[in-house]
Design an enzyme around this catalytic site. Structure first.
Site, PDB file in Angstrom:
ATOM      1  N   PRO A  70      39.979  40.248  29.955  1.00  0.00           N
ATOM      2  CA  PRO A  70      39.018  39.647  29.014  1.00  0.00           C
ATOM      3  C   PRO A  70      38.134  40.714  28.394  1.00  0.00           C
ATOM      4  O   PRO A  70      37.614  41.590  29.092  1.00  0.00           O
ATOM      5  CB  PRO A  70      38.210  38.692  29.896  1.00  0.00           C
ATOM      6  CG  PRO A  70      38.358  39.245  31.278  1.00  0.00           C
ATOM      7  CD  PRO A  70      39.720  39.865  31.342  1.00  0.00           C
TER       8      PRO A  70
ATOM      9  N   THR B 117      35.057  41.042  25.269  1.00  0.00           N
ATOM     10  CA  THR B 117      34.204  40.440  24.247  1.00  0.00           C
ATOM     11  C   THR B 117      34.462  41.093  22.901  1.00  0.00           C
ATOM     12  O   THR B 117      34.481  42.318  22.790  1.00  0.00           O
ATOM     13  CB  THR B 117      32.725  40.603  24.632  1.00  0.00           C
ATOM     14  OG1 THR B 117      32.487  39.877  25.832  1.00  0.00           O
ATOM     15  CG2 THR B 117      31.809  40.074  23.539  1.00  0.00           C
TER      16      THR B 117
ATOM     17  N   HIS C 216      34.210  33.602  35.390  1.00  0.00           N
ATOM     18  CA  HIS C 216      33.709  34.977  35.346  1.00  0.00           C
ATOM     19  C   HIS C 216      32.621  35.129  36.402  1.00  0.00           C
ATOM     20  O   HIS C 216      31.479  34.724  36.202  1.00  0.00           O
ATOM     21  CB  HIS C 216      33.143  35.270  33.951  1.00  0.00           C
ATOM     22  CG  HIS C 216      32.961  36.731  33.658  1.00  0.00           C
ATOM     23  ND1 HIS C 216      33.131  37.709  34.595  1.00  0.00           N
ATOM     24  CD2 HIS C 216      32.610  37.370  32.507  1.00  0.00           C
ATOM     25  CE1 HIS C 216      32.903  38.903  34.051  1.00  0.00           C
ATOM     26  NE2 HIS C 216      32.579  38.719  32.783  1.00  0.00           N
ATOM     27  N   GLY C 217      33.004  35.718  37.526  1.00  0.00           N
ATOM     28  CA  GLY C 217      32.038  35.957  38.601  1.00  0.00           C
ATOM     29  C   GLY C 217      31.697  37.422  38.721  1.00  0.00           C
ATOM     30  O   GLY C 217      31.295  37.873  39.797  1.00  0.00           O
TER      31      GLY C 217
ATOM     32  N   TYR D  67      27.164  38.647  35.071  1.00  0.00           N
ATOM     33  CA  TYR D  67      26.909  37.305  34.568  1.00  0.00           C
ATOM     34  C   TYR D  67      26.511  36.371  35.722  1.00  0.00           C
ATOM     35  O   TYR D  67      26.311  36.806  36.841  1.00  0.00           O
ATOM     36  CB  TYR D  67      28.104  36.818  33.752  1.00  0.00           C
ATOM     37  CG  TYR D  67      28.237  37.646  32.486  1.00  0.00           C
ATOM     38  CD1 TYR D  67      27.476  37.349  31.361  1.00  0.00           C
ATOM     39  CD2 TYR D  67      29.043  38.781  32.442  1.00  0.00           C
ATOM     40  CE1 TYR D  67      27.541  38.133  30.218  1.00  0.00           C
ATOM     41  CE2 TYR D  67      29.105  39.574  31.305  1.00  0.00           C
ATOM     42  CZ  TYR D  67      28.348  39.241  30.196  1.00  0.00           C
ATOM     43  OH  TYR D  67      28.389  40.035  29.073  1.00  0.00           O
TER      44      TYR D  67
ATOM     45  N   GLY E  90      40.117  49.969  35.521  1.00  0.00           N
ATOM     46  CA  GLY E  90      39.521  50.691  34.406  1.00  0.00           C
ATOM     47  C   GLY E  90      38.059  50.380  34.178  1.00  0.00           C
ATOM     48  O   GLY E  90      37.417  51.016  33.337  1.00  0.00           O
TER      49      GLY E  90
ATOM     50  N   GLY F 176      42.741  46.543  29.656  1.00  0.00           N
ATOM     51  CA  GLY F 176      41.825  46.169  28.593  1.00  0.00           C
ATOM     52  C   GLY F 176      42.071  46.979  27.338  1.00  0.00           C
ATOM     53  O   GLY F 176      42.777  46.547  26.424  1.00  0.00           O
ATOM     54  N   ARG F 177      41.516  48.187  27.296  1.00  0.00           N
ATOM     55  CA  ARG F 177      41.570  48.989  26.078  1.00  0.00           C
ATOM     56  C   ARG F 177      42.995  49.292  25.624  1.00  0.00           C
ATOM     57  O   ARG F 177      43.252  49.388  24.414  1.00  0.00           O
ATOM     58  CB  ARG F 177      40.770  50.279  26.288  1.00  0.00           C
ATOM     59  CG  ARG F 177      39.258  50.051  26.217  1.00  0.00           C
ATOM     60  CD  ARG F 177      38.467  51.161  26.880  1.00  0.00           C
ATOM     61  NE  ARG F 177      38.516  51.065  28.338  1.00  0.00           N
ATOM     62  CZ  ARG F 177      37.878  51.899  29.152  1.00  0.00           C
ATOM     63  NH1 ARG F 177      37.149  52.891  28.643  1.00  0.00           N
ATOM     64  NH2 ARG F 177      37.950  51.741  30.463  1.00  0.00           N
TER      65      ARG F 177
END
Length: 371
Positions: free
Chosen positions: A28, A30, A179-180, A184, A289, A315-316
């Protein structure tokens, strides 16, 4: 160089809850591609569909209710418009043969009145603000002191997650991820410096997470539910002096539920993957990462070879390489640069304009032929 023809990252994976063509998960991330009301923009469907070759896609964090909104133009899963907007995304992904989970991200203390539809001060486990200035829709501002959540607020936050999880299934998602992690709401209850409560939610820092995950599992089925955790992650001023006992207890409490997966990030100070893998017999997704350089193919293969995970989230690498599985199969160097200038803008540029490998090679051949 790695023999990618036999890369374990490309091996199929099957569990009681998941049947995946490879072990690559898109983490995930943003991206701020939503209307101001939280409805995903049409370009979001293109973005996820381009990456549907992943074994599993996990969306950017989505607020379950505007009470949990952490930032401006972050998407939601509260209204009928949100459901319709996300249905366009899931249909596009499924048309490409993909699988996609919605990540539910309640901001807790994260947020500012100038970036919340309600225009109110956010609430968290305790009245401890985020350190330093925060981003708002028109610049930066000092972080507000969050309101301390009452027990009614806690019950409402759990109910909001349940409602959003049901909305996610209506929108066609294959499941949801709570999302733990990464500072957040759920992470705030688990951490030392953001949970100063003296009630049951403070004496047992796992209580909120257990109640939340159990409630959502009962509502939509544990086989459709994943949980992301980042033990010891210091982002946004989080502090966990001794995360091991907390997270061991949390996994012991949740393991009997039979969740679809645990999505776990490692940490320099606490090797969570090595420590917690023996306590989690179900599917485990590793992310190595977080707060480091981008995950490489070699690192992903190493985690699998160690037996610390069944799947690896990237991710990236997925940002600039929408066809990441195909590129790994082709032994591509994965060196396409990320358009950092447009990471957090609202259009297609820097979002859906990265070429697939075949297109990239065709452009290179055309360029060479004209020289």
């Amino acid at each position: 160089m790695t023999n990618t023809a036999t890369s374990q990252l490309l091996a199929p994976y099957a569990s009681d809850s998941l049947t995946l063509p490879n072990r690559l998960v898109m983490a995930p991330m943003t991206r701020f591609r939503a209307h101001e009301d939280g409805t995903p923009l049409p370009v979001v469907a293109d973005y996820y569909a381009q990456r549907a070759e992943a074994g599993l896609l996990v969306t950017e964090g989505i607020w379950p209710h505007r009470r949990g909104q952490s930032g401006w133009r972050i998407p939601g899963l509260e209204t009928e418009a949100h459901i319709v907007g996300w249905r366009a995304v899931t249909e596009a992904v499924h048309a490409r043969g993909g699988r996609i989970f919605a990540q539910l991200m309640h901001g807790g203390r994260q947020g500012h009145p100038r970036s919340r539809l309600l225009g109110d001060v956010p609430a968290g486990p305790s009245a401890v603000p985020v350190p330093g200035p925060v981003h708002v829709k028109d610049g930066k501002a000092e972080a507000p002191v969050p309101r301390t959540m009452t027990k009614d607020d806690i019950r409402t936050a759990i109910d909001d997650h349940v409602a959003a999880a049901r909305n996610a299934l209506q929108a066609g998602f294959d499941g949801v991820e709570i999302h733990g992690a990464n500072s957040y709401l759920t992470h705030q209850f688990l951490a030392d410096n953001t949970n100063l409560r003296t009630d049951a939610y403070g004496r047992d820092k796992t209580r909120f997470a257990v109640e939340l995950v159990t409630a959502v599992a009962e509502a939509v089925g544990a086989h459709r539910l994943g949980l992301r955790l980042s033990p010891g992650n210091p982002q946004f001023g989080m502090s966990e002096r001794s995360p091991a006992p907390v997270y061991r207890a949390l996994l012991d409490a949740l393991a009997p539920l039979g969740l679809a997966y645990l999505h776990l990030t490692d940490n320099d100070d606490y090797p969570a993957l090595a420590d917690l893998r023996p306590r989690w017999k179900g599917t485990l997704i590793a992310n190595v990462g977080e707060n480091h350089v981008p995950t490489t193919q070699h690192q992903g293969e190493h985690v699998l070879a160690q037996g610390h995970a069944d799947l690896v989230s990237f991710g990236r690498a997925f940002l600039a390489h929408p066809d990441l599985p195909a590129r790994i199969a082709a032994n591509d160097p994965l060196d396409t640069p990320i358009d950092t200038e447009h990471l957090y803008t609202h259009g297609a540029r820097g979002y859906t304009d990265y070429p697939a490998l075949e297109e990239q090679r065709a452009r290179q051949l055309t360029g060479a032929a004209t020289q």
